[in-house]
Motif scaffolding. Structure first.
Motif, PDB file in Angstrom:
ATOM      1  N   SER A  51       2.176  10.825 -10.009  1.00 37.93           N
ATOM      2  CA  SER A  51       1.173   9.983  -9.869  1.00 37.93           C
ATOM      3  C   SER A  51       0.718   9.608  -8.613  1.00 37.93           C
ATOM      4  CB  SER A  51       1.434   8.776 -10.779  1.00 37.93           C
ATOM      5  OG  SER A  51       2.685   7.963 -10.355  1.00 37.93           O
ATOM      6  N   GLN A  52       1.854   9.996  -7.644  1.00 35.07           N
ATOM      7  CA  GLN A  52       1.728   9.632  -6.337  1.00 35.07           C
ATOM      8  C   GLN A  52       2.561  10.623  -5.396  1.00 35.07           C
ATOM      9  OE1 GLN A  52       2.942   5.498  -5.874  1.00 35.07           O
ATOM     10  NE2 GLN A  52       5.080   6.107  -6.338  1.00 35.07           N
ATOM     11  N   ARG A  53       2.211  10.367  -4.387  1.00 34.73           N
ATOM     12  CA  ARG A  53       2.959  11.202  -3.233  1.00 34.73           C
ATOM     13  C   ARG A  53       4.669  10.940  -3.232  1.00 34.73           C
ATOM     14  NH1 ARG A  53       2.629  10.846   3.192  1.00 34.73           N
ATOM     15  NH2 ARG A  53       4.731   9.490   2.675  1.00 34.73           N
ATOM     16  N   ARG A  54       5.437  11.675  -3.232  1.00 37.23           N
ATOM     17  CA  ARG A  54       6.767  11.920  -3.255  1.00 37.23           C
ATOM     18  C   ARG A  54       7.401  10.640  -2.057  1.00 37.23           C
ATOM     19  NH1 ARG A  54      10.508  15.627  -5.365  1.00 37.23           N
ATOM     20  NH2 ARG A  54       8.746  17.130  -5.308  1.00 37.23           N
ATOM     21  N   SER A  55       8.244   9.791  -2.364  1.00 41.15           N
ATOM     22  CA  SER A  55       8.835   9.219  -1.429  1.00 41.15           C
ATOM     23  C   SER A  55      10.054   9.629  -0.704  1.00 41.15           C
ATOM     24  CB  SER A  55       9.169   7.861  -1.886  1.00 41.15           C
ATOM     25  OG  SER A  55      10.404   7.795  -2.795  1.00 41.15           O
ATOM     26  N   LEU A  56      10.578   9.286   0.241  1.00 38.43           N
ATOM     27  CA  LEU A  56      11.813   9.866   1.228  1.00 38.43           C
ATOM     28  C   LEU A  56      12.803   9.647   0.286  1.00 38.43           C
ATOM     29  CD1 LEU A  56      12.687  11.171   3.733  1.00 38.43           C
ATOM     30  CD2 LEU A  56      13.452   8.591   4.461  1.00 38.43           C
TER      31      LEU A  56
END
Length: 201
Positions: A51-56
């Motif tokens: 649903s969204q860009r991967r986080s660190l």
């Protein structure tokens, strides 16, 4: 008499064929409906998962390696140390500059790309510039110790430490920028794949 039986037989046969045709049509429609429903559910599930860009915190070794590979510490430090090429003690000053810069740059790039884990070692978090100077900047004396006794003293040693700090700062920023690009490109690729899946459904 035979004509009556023949007509009845033909009618029965035609009715049977019609029933078979209707049944086949119903089965085909049912299968197509199930495939359509499966496709919608599949795309919906994929949308929920991605649903969204991967986080660190969701990155792994593949992301870190790609991030670090995008940063050219040697080239960036060559640019940073360009001014030292024109100094009076050109060779010695330039060498100490490059050494200090690259030592700090490589280490801080890794932190920018990888972040660091929390106290419990479970969650990976991005680091701040202050964190980087605490973890890498404090190593300037150790990283530059080979120039401590090099003439002119203490200028060469001081130059190494000065550019160790500059390299640390730039390496951190380059690492952050590289990881942002890696994750953004991955997200764009996922969105394109998702769009193709919707079109096929």
């Amino acid at each position: 008499m035979s004509s009556i039986y023949a007509d009845s037989s033909n009618i029965y046969w035609k009715n049977g064929q019609n029933r078979k045709n209707k049944l086949l049509t119903f089965i085909v429609i049912a299968i197509l409906a199930l495939l359509a429903i499966f496709g919608v559910v599949h795309v919906t599930n994929k949308t929920n998962v991605i649903s969204q860009r991967r986080s660190l915190g969701e990155t792994n070794e593949r992301h870190w390696t790609e991030c670090e590979a995008r940063v050219n510490s040697r080239q960036e430090c060559t640019d940073i140390c360009q001014s030292e090429r024109n100094s009076i003690q050109r060779k010695t000053m330039h060498q100490s500059c490059l050494h200090g810069c690259q030592q700090g740059h490589v280490a801080s790039t890794a932190l920018g790309c990888r972040g660091k884990t929390d106290v419990k070692g479970r969650n990976r978090m991005p680091v701040t510039e202050e964190d980087v100077f605490q973890d890498v900047g404090v190593l300037a004396h150790e990283h530059c110790s080979k120039f401590q006794s090099v003439d002119p003293k203490p200028d060469v040693f001081a130059t190494c430490r000065k550019y160790h700090r500059a390299g640390t700062k730039q390496g951190y920023r380059s690492g952050i920028a590289a990881m942002t690009a890696v994750l953004e490109e991955e997200w764009e690729s996922i969105k394109a794949e998702l769009e193709r899946a919707r079109e096929r459904a």
